[in-house]
Design an enzyme around this catalytic site. Structure first.
Site, PDB file in Angstrom:
ATOM      1  N   ASP A  61     -20.354  -7.548 -22.697  1.00 25.71           N
ATOM      2  CA  ASP A  61     -19.611  -5.515 -22.065  1.00 25.71           C
ATOM      3  C   ASP A  61     -20.375  -5.986 -21.341  1.00 25.71           C
ATOM      4  OD1 ASP A  61     -18.748  -3.875 -22.670  1.00 25.71           O
ATOM      5  OD2 ASP A  61     -20.300  -2.368 -23.388  1.00 25.71           O
ATOM      6  N   ASN A  86      -8.732  -2.991 -26.828  1.00 28.64           N
ATOM      7  CA  ASN A  86      -8.296  -3.852 -25.602  1.00 28.64           C
ATOM      8  C   ASN A  86      -7.061  -3.851 -25.291  1.00 28.64           C
ATOM      9  OD1 ASN A  86     -11.630  -6.329 -25.259  1.00 28.64           O
ATOM     10  ND2 ASN A  86     -11.067  -4.216 -24.795  1.00 28.64           N
TER      11      ASN A  86
HETATM   12  C1  FPP Z   1     -15.389  -6.314 -21.918  1.00 31.23           C
HETATM   13  O1  FPP Z   1     -16.200  -6.011 -20.174  1.00 31.23           O
HETATM   14  C2  FPP Z   1     -15.549  -7.874 -22.174  1.00 31.23           C
HETATM   15  C3  FPP Z   1     -14.405  -8.386 -22.076  1.00 31.23           C
HETATM   16  C4  FPP Z   1     -13.488  -7.137 -23.144  1.00 31.23           C
HETATM   17  C5  FPP Z   1     -14.093  -9.209 -21.837  1.00 31.23           C
HETATM   18  C6  FPP Z   1     -14.508 -10.211 -22.324  1.00 31.23           C
HETATM   19  C7  FPP Z   1     -13.702 -11.730 -21.288  1.00 31.23           C
HETATM   20  C8  FPP Z   1     -14.428 -12.888 -20.749  1.00 31.23           C
HETATM   21  C9  FPP Z   1     -15.791 -12.656 -20.923  1.00 31.23           C
HETATM   22  C10 FPP Z   1     -13.824 -13.726 -20.588  1.00 31.23           C
HETATM   23  C11 FPP Z   1     -12.774 -14.886 -21.176  1.00 31.23           C
HETATM   24  C12 FPP Z   1     -13.168 -15.008 -22.373  1.00 31.23           C
HETATM   25  C13 FPP Z   1     -13.550 -16.095 -22.672  1.00 31.23           C
HETATM   26  C14 FPP Z   1     -14.075 -16.902 -24.333  1.00 31.23           C
HETATM   27  C15 FPP Z   1     -13.566 -17.375 -21.901  1.00 31.23           C
HETATM   28  P1  FPP Z   1     -15.531  -4.901 -19.998  1.00 31.23           P
HETATM   29  O2  FPP Z   1     -14.484  -5.146 -19.497  1.00 31.23           O
HETATM   30  O3  FPP Z   1     -15.664  -3.433 -21.167  1.00 31.23           O
HETATM   31  O4  FPP Z   1     -16.731  -4.096 -19.124  1.00 31.23           O
HETATM   32  P2  FPP Z   1     -17.570  -2.741 -18.844  1.00 31.23           P
HETATM   33  O5  FPP Z   1     -17.507  -2.093 -19.948  1.00 31.23           O
HETATM   34  O6  FPP Z   1     -18.390  -2.898 -17.818  1.00 31.23           O
HETATM   35  O7  FPP Z   1     -16.086  -2.022 -18.277  1.00 31.23           O
END
Ligand code: FPP
Length: 246
Positions: free
Chosen positions: A21, A69
């Site tokens: 996250d 998501n």
């Molecule tokens: C959460 O951060 C992250 C995600 C919803 C996606 C995770 C994806 C990756 C790390 C990239 C691709 C993955 C792989 C396995 C290659 P957020 O967007 O919720 O952050 P925030 O809470 O700060 O808005």
């Protein structure tokens, strides 16, 4: 002494799960778009996969995309899907060279065809690898997983394949997406949020929870070592008393 040297190899968690996250906030802090955060999040994925395999973790599960998501802006969902395809293409050789098996859990049929196809190819070509299983939770929701399990078992009961009396924890385990994985020992969530967000609700029943304020793109091997060292200091009683354990 380095952090890594402080890890007790005899007490490694068998299964680490991570809620990655903070990509969006990381990008915002830098005055960049959220997509930049996700791109840099893939570097942290590489770090933890490498570090986990190196120290001998057998199962690593990453929450890459939840059922919720899908409600994000269309462009962000597209970016995440593209990143997945490009990461899979880029990392297939690394997975092979390091004897890592890729697996996926979730409602995979809802993924775009291109993602599903690429994922399937990498899963197929790494299925004989046995150093570590890397599981990506994609379009994953734990309540949906439990619901499906209940439905599948009900049908089997109705068709006299399973008797209702015989339903136990192992039968439930066998019907979850995670059927081949052991329970989670250590659950890590980055970015300071302290919640589970519909991730592996059944499987984390006795997991140690580790929350860190580090945003996911900043998460390095050292951060993983810190989490494991903290895990190894905890007393896992599984309902027993301290005295019974010693
Ligand atoms: C959460 O951060 C992250 C995600 C919803 C996606 C995770 C994806 C990756 C790390 C990239 C691709 C993955 C792989 C396995 C290659 P957020 O967007 O919720 O952050 P925030 O809470 O700060 O808005």
């Amino acid at each position: 002494m380095s952090l890594k040297a402080n890890i007790l190899t005899k007490m490694l968690p068998k299964h680490i799960a991570i809620i990655m996250d903070g990509n969006g906030r990381w990008a915002k802090q830098k005055g960049m778009l959220r997509a930049f955060g996700h791109e840099n999040g893939t570097k942290a994925v590489r770090e933890v996969v490498e570090a986990s395999a190196e120290i001998g973790i057998k199962n690593l599960t990453l929450y890459a995309f939840s059922t919720e998501n899908w409600n994000r802006p269309k462009l962000e969902v597209q970016t995440l899907m593209k990143l997945l395809v490009s990461s899979l293409k880029k990392e297939i050789n690394t997975l092979q060279d390091n004897n890592i098996k890729l697996s996926a859990i979730g409602n995979l049929k809802t993924l775009p065809k291109k993602v599903y196809k690429e994922l399937h190819e990498v899963i197929e070509s790494t299925k004989a690898n046995n150093r570590m299983t890397l599981t990506l939770a994609l379009s994953y929701g734990s309540r949906e997983e439990i619901l499906n399990t209940v439905k599948e078992i009900s049908i089997k009961v109705k068709n006299n394949i399973i008797s209702a009396k015989k339903i136990d924890e192992s039968i439930i385990n066998e019907h979850l997406y995670t059927q081949n994985l052991p329970d989670v020992d250590l659950l890590i969530r980055t970015s300071g949020e302290q919640r589970i967000s519909n991730f592996l609700l059944w499987q984390i029943a006795y997991a140690e929870l580790y929350f860190t304020s580090t945003l996911w793109p900043d998460f390095t091997k050292q951060h993983l070592y810190e989490a494991i060292i903290e895990y190894q200091k905890r007393e896992r009683r599984f309902g027993k008393t301290s005295e019974q354990l010693s």
